[in-house]
Scaffold this motif. Structure first.
Motif, PDB file in Angstrom:
ATOM      1  N   HIS A  52       0.820  -1.215   0.000  1.00  0.00           N
ATOM      2  CA  HIS A  52       0.000   0.000   0.000  1.00  0.00           C
ATOM      3  C   HIS A  52       0.856   1.269   0.000  1.00  0.00           C
ATOM      4  O   HIS A  52       0.559   2.232   0.699  1.00  0.00           O
ATOM      5  N   GLY A  53       1.946   1.235  -0.746  1.00  0.00           N
ATOM      6  CA  GLY A  53       2.807   2.404  -0.884  1.00  0.00           C
ATOM      7  C   GLY A  53       3.717   2.675   0.298  1.00  0.00           C
ATOM      8  O   GLY A  53       4.359   3.719   0.356  1.00  0.00           O
ATOM      9  N   VAL A  54       3.787   1.754   1.237  1.00  0.00           N
ATOM     10  CA  VAL A  54       4.615   1.920   2.434  1.00  0.00           C
ATOM     11  C   VAL A  54       5.729   0.881   2.410  1.00  0.00           C
ATOM     12  O   VAL A  54       5.506  -0.283   2.075  1.00  0.00           O
ATOM     13  N   PRO A  74       3.364   8.003   5.338  1.00  0.00           N
ATOM     14  CA  PRO A  74       3.173   9.371   4.858  1.00  0.00           C
ATOM     15  C   PRO A  74       1.882   9.966   5.418  1.00  0.00           C
ATOM     16  O   PRO A  74       0.865   9.279   5.544  1.00  0.00           O
ATOM     17  N   LEU A  75       1.949  11.241   5.766  1.00  0.00           N
ATOM     18  CA  LEU A  75       0.787  11.963   6.277  1.00  0.00           C
ATOM     19  C   LEU A  75       0.145  12.754   5.152  1.00  0.00           C
ATOM     20  O   LEU A  75       0.847  13.277   4.278  1.00  0.00           O
ATOM     21  N   VAL A  76      -1.155  12.881   5.166  1.00  0.00           N
ATOM     22  CA  VAL A  76      -1.884  13.612   4.127  1.00  0.00           C
ATOM     23  C   VAL A  76      -1.381  15.053   4.040  1.00  0.00           C
ATOM     24  O   VAL A  76      -1.193  15.594   2.949  1.00  0.00           O
ATOM     25  N   GLU A  77      -1.133  15.659   5.192  1.00  0.00           N
ATOM     26  CA  GLU A  77      -0.708  17.057   5.216  1.00  0.00           C
ATOM     27  C   GLU A  77       0.789  17.241   4.934  1.00  0.00           C
ATOM     28  O   GLU A  77       1.298  18.350   4.940  1.00  0.00           O
ATOM     29  N   GLY A  78       1.486  16.141   4.678  1.00  0.00           N
ATOM     30  CA  GLY A  78       2.926  16.185   4.411  1.00  0.00           C
ATOM     31  C   GLY A  78       3.696  15.658   5.603  1.00  0.00           C
ATOM     32  O   GLY A  78       3.205  15.630   6.730  1.00  0.00           O
ATOM     33  N   GLY A  79       4.884  15.207   5.351  1.00  0.00           N
ATOM     34  CA  GLY A  79       5.702  14.637   6.404  1.00  0.00           C
ATOM     35  C   GLY A  79       5.383  13.168   6.623  1.00  0.00           C
ATOM     36  O   GLY A  79       4.628  12.548   5.850  1.00  0.00           O
ATOM     37  N   TYR A  80       5.930  12.624   7.697  1.00  0.00           N
ATOM     38  CA  TYR A  80       5.808  11.198   7.986  1.00  0.00           C
ATOM     39  C   TYR A  80       5.604  10.961   9.474  1.00  0.00           C
ATOM     40  O   TYR A  80       6.203  11.644  10.305  1.00  0.00           O
ATOM     41  N   ARG A  81       4.769   9.993   9.783  1.00  0.00           N
ATOM     42  CA  ARG A  81       4.629   9.482  11.145  1.00  0.00           C
ATOM     43  C   ARG A  81       5.424   8.184  11.181  1.00  0.00           C
ATOM     44  O   ARG A  81       5.212   7.302  10.348  1.00  0.00           O
ATOM     45  N   VAL A  82       6.315   8.075  12.149  1.00  0.00           N
ATOM     46  CA  VAL A  82       7.179   6.900  12.254  1.00  0.00           C
ATOM     47  C   VAL A  82       6.760   6.105  13.484  1.00  0.00           C
ATOM     48  O   VAL A  82       6.774   6.619  14.601  1.00  0.00           O
ATOM     49  N   ARG A  83       6.371   4.848  13.239  1.00  0.00           N
ATOM     50  CA  ARG A  83       5.896   3.960  14.304  1.00  0.00           C
ATOM     51  C   ARG A  83       6.623   2.628  14.263  1.00  0.00           C
ATOM     52  O   ARG A  83       7.040   2.180  13.207  1.00  0.00           O
ATOM     53  N   ARG A  84       6.698   2.037  15.430  1.00  0.00           N
ATOM     54  CA  ARG A  84       7.182   0.662  15.537  1.00  0.00           C
ATOM     55  C   ARG A  84       5.954  -0.175  15.876  1.00  0.00           C
ATOM     56  O   ARG A  84       5.340   0.002  16.936  1.00  0.00           O
ATOM     57  N   THR A  89       4.763   1.818  19.408  1.00  0.00           N
ATOM     58  CA  THR A  89       5.465   3.019  19.835  1.00  0.00           C
ATOM     59  C   THR A  89       5.518   4.044  18.715  1.00  0.00           C
ATOM     60  O   THR A  89       5.934   3.714  17.598  1.00  0.00           O
ATOM     61  N   LEU A  90       5.100   5.258  19.012  1.00  0.00           N
ATOM     62  CA  LEU A  90       5.269   6.376  18.087  1.00  0.00           C
ATOM     63  C   LEU A  90       6.670   6.906  18.290  1.00  0.00           C
ATOM     64  O   LEU A  90       7.005   7.416  19.364  1.00  0.00           O
ATOM     65  N   LEU A  91       7.509   6.765  17.262  1.00  0.00           N
ATOM     66  CA  LEU A  91       8.887   7.248  17.353  1.00  0.00           C
ATOM     67  C   LEU A  91       8.966   8.742  17.074  1.00  0.00           C
ATOM     68  O   LEU A  91       9.893   9.402  17.505  1.00  0.00           O
ATOM     69  N   GLY A  92       7.999   9.255  16.305  1.00  0.00           N
ATOM     70  CA  GLY A  92       7.952  10.683  16.048  1.00  0.00           C
ATOM     71  C   GLY A  92       7.288  11.016  14.735  1.00  0.00           C
ATOM     72  O   GLY A  92       6.934  10.130  13.950  1.00  0.00           O
ATOM     73  N   GLU A  93       7.093  12.313  14.520  1.00  0.00           N
ATOM     74  CA  GLU A  93       6.614  12.836  13.245  1.00  0.00           C
ATOM     75  C   GLU A  93       7.679  13.780  12.721  1.00  0.00           C
ATOM     76  O   GLU A  93       8.207  14.596  13.478  1.00  0.00           O
ATOM     77  N   GLU A  95       9.332  15.946   9.014  1.00  0.00           N
ATOM     78  CA  GLU A  95       8.952  16.643   7.787  1.00  0.00           C
ATOM     79  C   GLU A  95       9.371  15.923   6.510  1.00  0.00           C
ATOM     80  O   GLU A  95       8.672  15.984   5.509  1.00  0.00           O
ATOM     81  N   THR A  96      10.531  15.257   6.541  1.00  0.00           N
ATOM     82  CA  THR A  96      11.073  14.711   5.290  1.00  0.00           C
ATOM     83  C   THR A  96      11.271  13.204   5.377  1.00  0.00           C
ATOM     84  O   THR A  96      11.406  12.628   6.470  1.00  0.00           O
ATOM     85  N   VAL A  97      11.304  12.573   4.225  1.00  0.00           N
ATOM     86  CA  VAL A  97      11.556  11.138   4.159  1.00  0.00           C
ATOM     87  C   VAL A  97      12.954  10.815   4.680  1.00  0.00           C
ATOM     88  O   VAL A  97      13.160   9.793   5.337  1.00  0.00           O
ATOM     89  N   GLU A  98      13.901  11.685   4.431  1.00  0.00           N
ATOM     90  CA  GLU A  98      15.261  11.468   4.941  1.00  0.00           C
ATOM     91  C   GLU A  98      15.269  11.470   6.469  1.00  0.00           C
ATOM     92  O   GLU A  98      15.925  10.628   7.094  1.00  0.00           O
ATOM     93  N   ASP A  99      14.538  12.416   7.075  1.00  0.00           N
ATOM     94  CA  ASP A  99      14.446  12.458   8.535  1.00  0.00           C
ATOM     95  C   ASP A  99      13.743  11.214   9.077  1.00  0.00           C
ATOM     96  O   ASP A  99      14.092  10.713  10.143  1.00  0.00           O
ATOM     97  N   ALA A 100      12.740  10.721   8.349  1.00  0.00           N
ATOM     98  CA  ALA A 100      12.015   9.520   8.787  1.00  0.00           C
ATOM     99  C   ALA A 100      12.959   8.324   8.884  1.00  0.00           C
ATOM    100  O   ALA A 100      12.946   7.595   9.888  1.00  0.00           O
ATOM    101  N   TYR A 101      13.792   8.140   7.870  1.00  0.00           N
ATOM    102  CA  TYR A 101      14.675   6.968   7.891  1.00  0.00           C
ATOM    103  C   TYR A 101      15.883   7.178   8.793  1.00  0.00           C
ATOM    104  O   TYR A 101      16.437   6.195   9.300  1.00  0.00           O
ATOM    105  N   GLU A 102      16.241   8.398   9.064  1.00  0.00           N
ATOM    106  CA  GLU A 102      17.255   8.670  10.090  1.00  0.00           C
ATOM    107  C   GLU A 102      16.703   8.267  11.454  1.00  0.00           C
ATOM    108  O   GLU A 102      17.393   7.636  12.261  1.00  0.00           O
TER     109      GLU A 102
END
Length: 123
Positions: A52-54, A74-84, A89-93, A95-102
Motif C-alpha cells: 500500500h505504498g509503504v 506518509p501523512l496527508v498534510e505532508g511529512g511522515y509518522r514513524v511507528r514501531r 510506539t510512536l517514534l515521532g513525526e 517533515e522529510t523522508v530522509e528524517d524519517a529513515y534517520e
C-alpha cells in the motif's frame, strides 16, 4: 536454481529484494522512500517489502516478518509518522523522508543485524 547452483546467502537474498524495490515506479511507492532507507547501511541489510505504498523492513526474509523496525507512514498534510508496530510506539513525526529513515535507523532494536533467510523463529 538448478541442483549445481550454490544456494544464495542471506545477504544475496536481501540485496536481490532491494534491487527489486529500488526499481519500483510511483505506481508502487514514492521512489524517494526506498532510496532514503537504502542510504543507511544499517537499514539496507534488512529485508524490504512494499505494501500500500509503504516500505516495511524486516529482520527476516520469510513470513511472518518482524515488526520491530520502525515504519514511516506518509501523512496527508505532508511529512511522515514513524511507528514501531511490534509495541505500537510512536517514534515521532518528521517533515522529510530522509528524517524519517534517520529516525528509524537510530531506533533499531537491540542486536539488530542483517536479515536472516527465515522467520522470526530463526533469529
Amino acid at each position: 536454481m538448478t541442483s549445481d547452483e550454490a544456494p544464495r546467502t542471506d545477504a544475496e537474498i536481501v540485496a536481490a529484494e532491494w534491487s527489486v524495490v529500488l526499481s519500483y515506479g510511483t505506481d508502487r511507492v514514492d521512489p524517494a522512500v526506498p532510496r532514503a532507507a537504502y542510504s543507511h547501511p544499517s537499514l539496507r541489510v534488512l529485508f524490504p517489502m512494499i505494501s500500500h505504498g509503504v516500505l516495511y523492513l524486516s529482520r527476516c526474509t520469510k513470513w511472518p516478518w518482524t515488526f520491530d523496525v520502525g515504519t514511516a507512514y506518509p501523512l496527508v498534510e505532508g511529512g511522515y509518522r514513524v511507528r514501531r508496530e511490534s509495541d505500537k510506539t510512536l517514534l515521532g513525526e518528521v517533515e522529510t523522508v530522509e528524517d524519517a529513515y534517520e529516525l528509524i535507523a537510530s531506533n533499531l532494536p537491540d542486536g539488530c543485524g542483517p536479515a536472516v533467510d527465515g522467520t522470526p523463529d530463526d533469529l
